[in-house]
Design a protein around this motif. Structure first.
Motif, mmCIF file in Angstrom:
data_model
loop_
_atom_site.group_PDB
_atom_site.id
_atom_site.type_symbol
_atom_site.label_atom_id
_atom_site.label_comp_id
_atom_site.label_asym_id
_atom_site.label_seq_id
_atom_site.Cartn_x
_atom_site.Cartn_y
_atom_site.Cartn_z
ATOM 1 N N UNK A 258 -51.562 100.033 37.729
ATOM 2 C CA UNK A 258 -50.852 99.238 36.726
ATOM 3 C C UNK A 258 -49.674 99.992 36.127
ATOM 4 N N UNK A 259 -49.854 101.276 35.850
ATOM 5 C CA UNK A 259 -48.799 102.032 35.187
ATOM 6 C C UNK A 259 -47.620 102.377 36.105
ATOM 7 N N UNK A 260 -47.766 102.126 37.403
ATOM 8 C CA UNK A 260 -46.674 102.418 38.344
ATOM 9 C C UNK A 260 -45.593 101.340 38.346
ATOM 10 N N UNK A 261 -45.891 100.181 37.746
ATOM 11 C CA UNK A 261 -44.971 99.048 37.808
ATOM 12 C C UNK A 261 -44.496 98.673 36.414
ATOM 13 N N UNK A 262 -43.197 98.435 36.293
ATOM 14 C CA UNK A 262 -42.636 97.887 35.064
ATOM 15 C C UNK A 262 -42.112 96.479 35.353
ATOM 16 N N UNK A 263 -42.082 95.650 34.319
ATOM 17 C CA UNK A 263 -41.660 94.264 34.493
ATOM 18 C C UNK A 263 -40.502 93.946 33.557
ATOM 19 N N UNK A 264 -39.642 93.040 34.027
ATOM 20 C CA UNK A 264 -38.453 92.696 33.259
ATOM 21 C C UNK A 264 -38.055 91.240 33.523
ATOM 22 N N UNK A 265 -37.651 90.555 32.454
ATOM 23 C CA UNK A 265 -37.083 89.217 32.613
ATOM 24 C C UNK A 265 -35.701 89.349 33.248
ATOM 25 N N UNK A 266 -35.445 88.567 34.290
ATOM 26 C CA UNK A 266 -34.140 88.614 34.938
ATOM 27 C C UNK A 266 -33.866 87.306 35.668
ATOM 28 N N UNK A 267 -32.737 86.729 35.366
ATOM 29 C CA UNK A 267 -32.229 85.558 36.074
ATOM 30 C C UNK A 267 -31.363 86.064 37.222
ATOM 31 N N UNK A 268 -31.758 85.799 38.458
ATOM 32 C CA UNK A 268 -31.023 86.306 39.624
ATOM 33 C C UNK A 268 -29.627 85.720 39.725
ATOM 34 N N UNK A 269 -29.345 84.701 38.941
ATOM 35 C CA UNK A 269 -28.019 84.078 38.958
ATOM 36 C C UNK A 269 -27.142 84.558 37.810
ATOM 37 N N UNK A 270 -27.648 85.515 37.050
ATOM 38 C CA UNK A 270 -26.899 86.076 35.919
ATOM 39 C C UNK A 270 -26.044 87.229 36.440
ATOM 40 N N UNK A 271 -24.768 86.970 36.641
ATOM 41 C CA UNK A 271 -23.889 87.962 37.274
ATOM 42 C C UNK A 271 -23.837 89.262 36.492
ATOM 43 N N UNK A 272 -23.712 89.181 35.183
ATOM 44 C CA UNK A 272 -23.612 90.398 34.371
ATOM 45 C C UNK A 272 -24.846 91.273 34.539
ATOM 46 N N UNK A 273 -26.046 90.674 34.425
ATOM 47 C CA UNK A 273 -27.277 91.456 34.533
ATOM 48 C C UNK A 273 -27.478 91.970 35.963
ATOM 49 N N UNK A 274 -27.135 91.160 36.938
ATOM 50 C CA UNK A 274 -27.324 91.579 38.332
ATOM 51 C C UNK A 274 -26.383 92.715 38.713
ATOM 52 N N UNK A 275 -25.212 92.751 38.127
ATOM 53 C CA UNK A 275 -24.272 93.839 38.412
ATOM 54 C C UNK A 275 -24.769 95.177 37.872
ATOM 55 N N UNK A 276 -25.741 95.133 36.977
ATOM 56 C CA UNK A 276 -26.313 96.365 36.421
ATOM 57 C C UNK A 276 -27.442 96.926 37.276
ATOM 58 N N UNK A 277 -27.904 96.138 38.244
ATOM 59 C CA UNK A 277 -29.005 96.565 39.109
ATOM 60 C C UNK A 277 -28.439 97.436 40.224
ATOM 61 N N UNK A 278 -28.787 98.708 40.232
ATOM 62 C CA UNK A 278 -28.187 99.638 41.183
ATOM 63 C C UNK A 278 -29.212 100.675 41.670
ATOM 64 N N UNK A 279 -28.881 101.280 42.822
ATOM 65 C CA UNK A 279 -29.594 102.436 43.372
ATOM 66 C C UNK A 279 -31.021 102.143 43.804
ATOM 67 N N UNK A 280 -31.256 100.943 44.328
ATOM 68 C CA UNK A 280 -32.577 100.610 44.851
ATOM 69 C C UNK A 280 -32.656 100.950 46.341
ATOM 70 N N UNK A 281 -33.829 101.378 46.763
ATOM 71 C CA UNK A 281 -34.063 101.727 48.163
ATOM 72 C C UNK A 281 -34.661 100.576 48.954
ATOM 73 N N UNK A 282 -35.422 99.729 48.288
ATOM 74 C CA UNK A 282 -36.028 98.565 48.937
ATOM 75 C C UNK A 282 -36.032 97.410 47.943
#
Length: 282
Positions: A195-219
């Motif tokens: 349980x402690x390995x995962x964090x959760x966040x509200x995110x609208x995949x169509x929200x350009x501003x918030x999606x532009x902040x998502x960076x440096x993911x491997x998968x």
């Protein structure tokens, strides 16, 4: 309570376009009856009989909008869903990715994003796979994010308590190792070490501003989510995913979704019995 809702063409186009412009979720005309039934439930819950009065609340009250989204989208999922794909991730993609990161840059950071995670089964499955597969797990700085547009399912995910049907594809030794069964309530509680390995966040995949902040993911896992999007919004969201991935990062879509029909930006990686899609290595 309303007996039923029958939207005229103007009303239908207005509510459908609002949902699409806000979330990227597209409902064709053959879904009109489906949406009408769920609008009735939403309006009855608020005690509102006037469509335009409800629409005003929909546009101005985030909680009202979120409750409608929960009614019109499907959140059913379970642990170890699409086992063949997870097997490829575990046995093919993960070793290639980790060996390359460690060898080329001495990079022992791993970031994984489950987009549209619903009630948490997918990101927790990923955490279990990593715990099982990584011999030197503690040597890696691992971040697993689960995001969703529904705050209700995110709260459920954070509680990590599941009915037996969610574990129907979980091997017995995994169930015994990582879950605690409550016989009085007939539910399974995920142990804290996962349980402690995962964090959760509200995110609208169509929200350009918030999606532009998502960076440096491997998968990135985004399985059985894009089926709700039309061609244009799918392309837009996948572009955000591409930008969010590190060079050499992988993307996984659902069984019925094809990345090749959306974009040619990803390269095909051939494994012994499978293929995967990867952002080109710089």
């Amino acid at each position: 309570m309303l007996t039923e809702i029958v939207l005229n063409t103007h009303e239908w186009n207005t509510v459908r376009d609002f949902i699409y412009q806000t979330t990227g979720l597209y409902f064709s005309d053959d879904k009109k009856s489906y949406i009408q039934k769920r609008l009735k439930i939403a309006m009855d819950n608020l005690g509102i009989a006037d469509f335009w009065g409800y629409l005003k609340k929909l546009e101005t009250d985030k909680n009202v909008f979120n409750r409608l989204l929960e009614l019109i989208t499907t959140n059913e999922t379970y642990f170890f869903r699409d086992l063949a794909q997870l097997d490829m991730f575990s046995k093919d993609v993960l070793p290639e990715l980790l060996n390359r990161k460690a060898a080329q840059k001495g990079d022992f950071r791993l970031k994984i994003w489950s987009a549209g995670c619903s009630t948490g089964e997918e990101p927790y499955t990923i955490a279990i796979i990593l715990k099982e597969r990584l011999e030197y797990f503690d040597d890696w700085d691992i971040e697993i994010l689960g995001s969703d547009i529904s705050e209700r399912v995110l709260k459920f995910a954070q509680e990590a308590v599941y009915m037996p049907r969610s574990l129907k594809d979980v091997p017995e030794y995994i169930r015994l190792k990582y879950f605690e069964y409550n016989p009085s309530q007939k539910v399974y509680k995920l142990k804290d070490k996962i349980k402690r390995l995962v964090t959760f966040r509200y995110l609208n995949l169509y929200d350009e501003h918030k999606m532009r902040l998502m960076r440096n993911y491997d998968v990135i896992f985004c399985r059985n989510v894009l089926i709700y999007f039309d061609e244009e919004s799918r392309r837009k969201v996948v572009e955000y995913f591409y930008d969010a991935l590190n060079p050499g990062g992988y993307i996984f879509l659902g069984h019925s979704e094809s990345i090749l029909r959306i974009t040619k930006a990803f390269e095909i990686v051939y494994f012994e019995n499978n293929i995967a899609f990867r952002k080109p290595i710089a």
